[in-house]
Scaffold this motif. Structure first.
Motif, PDB file in Angstrom:
ATOM      1  N   HIS A  53     -12.784  -5.283 -10.125  1.00 38.81           N
ATOM      2  CA  HIS A  53     -12.188  -4.534  -8.927  1.00 38.81           C
ATOM      3  C   HIS A  53     -10.917  -4.016  -9.591  1.00 38.81           C
ATOM      4  N   GLN A  54     -10.377  -3.089  -8.788  1.00 38.43           N
ATOM      5  CA  GLN A  54      -9.064  -2.517  -8.987  1.00 38.43           C
ATOM      6  C   GLN A  54      -8.406  -2.164  -7.843  1.00 38.43           C
ATOM      7  N   LEU A  55      -7.099  -1.974  -8.083  1.00 42.02           N
ATOM      8  CA  LEU A  55      -6.272  -1.941  -7.008  1.00 42.02           C
ATOM      9  C   LEU A  55      -6.157  -0.444  -6.756  1.00 42.02           C
ATOM     10  N   GLU A  56      -6.498  -0.092  -5.454  1.00 41.85           N
ATOM     11  CA  GLU A  56      -6.440   1.363  -4.851  1.00 41.85           C
ATOM     12  C   GLU A  56      -5.001   1.834  -4.985  1.00 41.85           C
ATOM     13  N   GLY A  57      -4.794   2.975  -5.787  1.00 39.13           N
ATOM     14  CA  GLY A  57      -3.524   3.444  -5.735  1.00 39.13           C
ATOM     15  C   GLY A  57      -2.394   2.853  -6.795  1.00 39.13           C
ATOM     16  N   GLY A  58      -2.938   1.742  -7.211  1.00 41.93           N
ATOM     17  CA  GLY A  58      -1.898   1.086  -8.259  1.00 41.93           C
ATOM     18  C   GLY A  58      -0.799   0.387  -7.630  1.00 41.93           C
ATOM     19  N   ILE A  59       0.236  -0.014  -8.368  1.00 40.77           N
ATOM     20  CA  ILE A  59       1.308  -0.631  -7.946  1.00 40.77           C
ATOM     21  C   ILE A  59       2.140   0.289  -6.780  1.00 40.77           C
ATOM     22  N   ILE A  60       2.394   1.571  -7.120  1.00 37.49           N
ATOM     23  CA  ILE A  60       2.821   2.421  -6.151  1.00 37.49           C
ATOM     24  C   ILE A  60       2.475   2.556  -4.648  1.00 37.49           C
ATOM     25  N   LYS A  61       1.100   2.717  -4.616  1.00 35.72           N
ATOM     26  CA  LYS A  61       0.552   2.414  -3.016  1.00 35.72           C
ATOM     27  C   LYS A  61       0.631   1.173  -2.611  1.00 35.72           C
ATOM     28  N   TYR A  62       0.466   0.147  -3.284  1.00 37.07           N
ATOM     29  CA  TYR A  62       0.377  -1.288  -2.705  1.00 37.07           C
ATOM     30  C   TYR A  62       1.898  -1.359  -2.286  1.00 37.07           C
ATOM     31  N   ALA A  63       2.981  -1.157  -3.173  1.00 35.60           N
ATOM     32  CA  ALA A  63       4.585  -1.435  -2.714  1.00 35.60           C
ATOM     33  C   ALA A  63       4.614  -0.975  -1.442  1.00 35.60           C
ATOM     34  N   ASN A  64       4.367   0.377  -1.340  1.00 36.87           N
ATOM     35  CA  ASN A  64       4.424   1.239  -0.091  1.00 36.87           C
ATOM     36  C   ASN A  64       3.752   0.701   0.921  1.00 36.87           C
ATOM     37  N   ASP A  65       2.526   0.324   0.828  1.00 35.39           N
ATOM     38  CA  ASP A  65       1.742  -0.289   1.860  1.00 35.39           C
ATOM     39  C   ASP A  65       2.284  -1.688   2.403  1.00 35.39           C
ATOM     40  N   CYS A  66       2.596  -2.401   1.674  1.00 34.94           N
ATOM     41  CA  CYS A  66       3.392  -3.622   1.851  1.00 34.94           C
ATOM     42  C   CYS A  66       4.563  -3.609   2.606  1.00 34.94           C
ATOM     43  N   THR A  67       5.366  -2.660   2.425  1.00 35.07           N
ATOM     44  CA  THR A  67       6.513  -2.218   3.238  1.00 35.07           C
ATOM     45  C   THR A  67       6.150  -1.628   4.609  1.00 35.07           C
ATOM     46  N   ASP A  68       5.379  -0.727   4.688  1.00 37.09           N
ATOM     47  CA  ASP A  68       4.828  -0.104   5.772  1.00 37.09           C
ATOM     48  C   ASP A  68       4.055  -0.963   6.941  1.00 37.09           C
ATOM     49  N   ASN A  69       3.333  -2.016   6.124  1.00 37.85           N
ATOM     50  CA  ASN A  69       2.445  -2.666   7.103  1.00 37.85           C
ATOM     51  C   ASN A  69       2.669  -4.108   7.254  1.00 37.85           C
ATOM     52  N   GLY A  70       3.974  -4.692   6.601  1.00 34.34           N
ATOM     53  CA  GLY A  70       4.462  -6.092   6.658  1.00 34.34           C
ATOM     54  C   GLY A  70       3.459  -7.019   5.987  1.00 34.34           C
ATOM     55  N   ILE A  71       2.996  -6.455   4.850  1.00 32.72           N
ATOM     56  CA  ILE A  71       1.983  -7.307   4.126  1.00 32.72           C
ATOM     57  C   ILE A  71       2.827  -8.164   3.014  1.00 32.72           C
ATOM     58  N   GLU A  72       2.574  -9.186   2.654  1.00 34.71           N
ATOM     59  CA  GLU A  72       3.152 -10.094   1.489  1.00 34.71           C
ATOM     60  C   GLU A  72       2.997  -9.332   0.165  1.00 34.71           C
ATOM     61  N   ASN A  73       4.246  -9.136  -0.555  1.00 34.67           N
ATOM     62  CA  ASN A  73       4.500  -8.184  -1.784  1.00 34.67           C
ATOM     63  C   ASN A  73       4.533  -9.404  -2.742  1.00 34.67           C
ATOM     64  N   LYS A  74       3.362  -9.291  -3.528  1.00 31.46           N
ATOM     65  CA  LYS A  74       3.143 -10.419  -4.733  1.00 31.46           C
ATOM     66  C   LYS A  74       3.726  -9.660  -6.013  1.00 31.46           C
ATOM     67  N   PHE A  75       4.322  -8.695  -6.123  1.00 32.93           N
ATOM     68  CA  PHE A  75       4.692  -7.939  -7.222  1.00 32.93           C
ATOM     69  C   PHE A  75       6.326  -8.291  -7.451  1.00 32.93           C
ATOM     70  N   ILE A  76       6.533  -8.833  -8.693  1.00 28.58           N
ATOM     71  CA  ILE A  76       7.833  -9.053  -8.785  1.00 28.58           C
ATOM     72  C   ILE A  76       9.000  -8.138 -10.155  1.00 28.58           C
ATOM     73  N   GLY A  77       9.757  -7.891  -9.667  1.00 23.94           N
ATOM     74  CA  GLY A  77      10.569  -7.109 -10.604  1.00 23.94           C
ATOM     75  C   GLY A  77      10.553  -5.562 -10.298  1.00 23.94           C
ATOM     76  N   LYS A  78      10.578  -4.787 -11.377  1.00 19.16           N
ATOM     77  CA  LYS A  78      10.505  -3.424 -11.330  1.00 19.16           C
ATOM     78  C   LYS A  78       9.089  -2.737 -11.853  1.00 19.16           C
ATOM     79  N   ASN A  79       8.969  -1.502 -11.235  1.00 13.66           N
ATOM     80  CA  ASN A  79       7.794  -0.852 -11.527  1.00 13.66           C
ATOM     81  C   ASN A  79       8.019   0.330 -12.512  1.00 13.66           C
ATOM     82  N   PHE A  80       7.773   0.224 -13.893  1.00 11.48           N
ATOM     83  CA  PHE A  80       8.054   1.399 -14.795  1.00 11.48           C
ATOM     84  C   PHE A  80       7.324   2.494 -14.286  1.00 11.48           C
ATOM     85  N   VAL A  81       8.093   3.663 -14.142  1.00 16.22           N
ATOM     86  CA  VAL A  81       7.681   4.895 -14.011  1.00 16.22           C
ATOM     87  C   VAL A  81       7.770   5.919 -15.006  1.00 16.22           C
TER      88      VAL A  81
END
Length: 363
Positions: free
Chosen positions: A223-251
């Protein structure tokens, strides 16, 4: 028409400041057959240069990989033009989580032709690159990584995972994606064929290829996370989903990181104090990527060592003389690895599954 940039970094900064442009930082990729990359590259350059787009794009016969800054007032026009390209119609665009962390995400427009859009070291002719792992949306991802029968693997490099990662993720200590593939198979996946394998990366492109490769190698539940960390973080913020990432996302733009949570999980490589801001050594003969706190940045003027600081303070002409004959490449300037960095572990080994589980249970 000139299809490349010829201005210096200083001139580019001044030009952008004069324009006063606000940018939307965007990334996307697509595997597709491009028979003539040069023609396609030149078409993109003319189209995006006219819009004032900046950023870095790789084009190959296998597809496109792009990270760019699009003027906010031209964003809809950019999308409309992009979607006229058949294989990019309605392509997912990953929008940056934090725009405010750099004045300009990129300084100029660079579109390069490469043999591959991702340096993976694989012979694509030997396996089906379209037979990818199952894409997981944020809620599906959260549910699956909570399953004790799941192995969560960070497909990024050591300097990326050092400042941020998902809770419980295995973070192999690797320098490149190419290097990570065999290490992950031998150190992590071997003997765990019955487990759910879940991978993630910055925007999804590395997992796109890795998931197909591991399925080819006989692993079933990939399995793979669709859209990676970037999409995940935005989706969590937009939809009130628990964010399980900690710290910074290197870009990979001038920001070098976007904050996902307030946690600082790394240290300054020079003094050992909590810090997670990456910088490139300002000595033009070095440019080592490392983590530096504000205190060390001020003390060492943004250099990675007193040696580089001494060079940096020489007259420009003397610096140029010292640089003559040096091959400034990634082979010399390894990202985040140098004996000069007192608080960076340069000899860490890849983490095995049992060790990773023990570590994650302490988080």
């Amino acid at each position: 028409m000139q299809l490349w940039n010829k201005l210096s970094k200083e001139e580019l900064v001044e030009k952008l400041k004069e324009r006063g442009t606000k940018f939307v930082t965007v990334s996307f990729y697509q595997y597709a057959s491009i028979p003539n990359p040069q023609v396609f590259r030149d078409h993109l350059f003319q189209m995006w240069d006219n819009l004032g787009v900046v950023g870095r794009t790789y084009v190959a016969t296998e597809g496109i990989n792009a990270q760019m800054g699009v003027p906010a007032d031209k964003f809809e026009e950019f999308k409309k033009e992009l979607y006229t390209i058949s294989f990019l119609n309605n392509i997912r665009l990953n929008i940056a989580v934090n725009e405010e962390e750099a004045e300009f995400p990129f300084l100029k427009l660079k579109i390069k032709i490469r043999n591959k859009i991702l340096a993976d070291g694989l012979n694509d002719a030997t396996f089906d690159v379209t037979n990818k792992g199952k894409h997981l949306k944020a809620t599906e991802f959260n549910a699956l990584i909570d399953d004790p029968n799941t192995i969560l693997i960070d497909m990024r490099n050591h300097y990326e995972t050092e400042v941020g990662h998902f809770k419980g993720a295995i973070t192999p200590d690797v320098d490149t994606f190419r290097e990570s593939l065999p290490i992950i198979e031998s150190e992590i996946l071997s003997g765990n064929e019955d487990k759910n394998i879940v991978m993630y990366c910055t925007g999804g492109i590395r997992c796109e290829k890795a998931s197909a490769w591991y399925k080819h190698r006989g692993f079933k539940n990939v399995h793979q996370l669709e859209g990676g960390i970037i999409k995940y973080a935005n989706d969590c913020t937009d939809n009130g989903i628990e964010n399980k990432f900690i710290g910074k996302n290197f870009v990979f733009d001038e920001r070098r990181g976007e904050r996902i949570t307030e946690d600082i999980i790394s240290v300054c490589h020079q003094c050992g104090e909590a810090a997670d801001t990456h910088t490139n050594c300002v000595n033009d003969a070095c440019h080592l990527l490392f983590i530096q706190c504000e205190s060390c940045k001020e003390k060492l003027q943004g250099c990675c060592s007193t040696d580089c600081q001494d060079v940096y303070n020489l007259p420009i002409e003397e610096q140029k003389e010292l640089r003559k004959g040096l091959e400034n490449s990634n082979q010399i300037f390894k990202k985040g690895r140098s004996d000069k960095l007192k608080f960076k572990d340069n000899n860490k080994k890849p983490v095995r599954v049992a060790e990773a589980i023990a570590i994650s249970n302490k988080l």
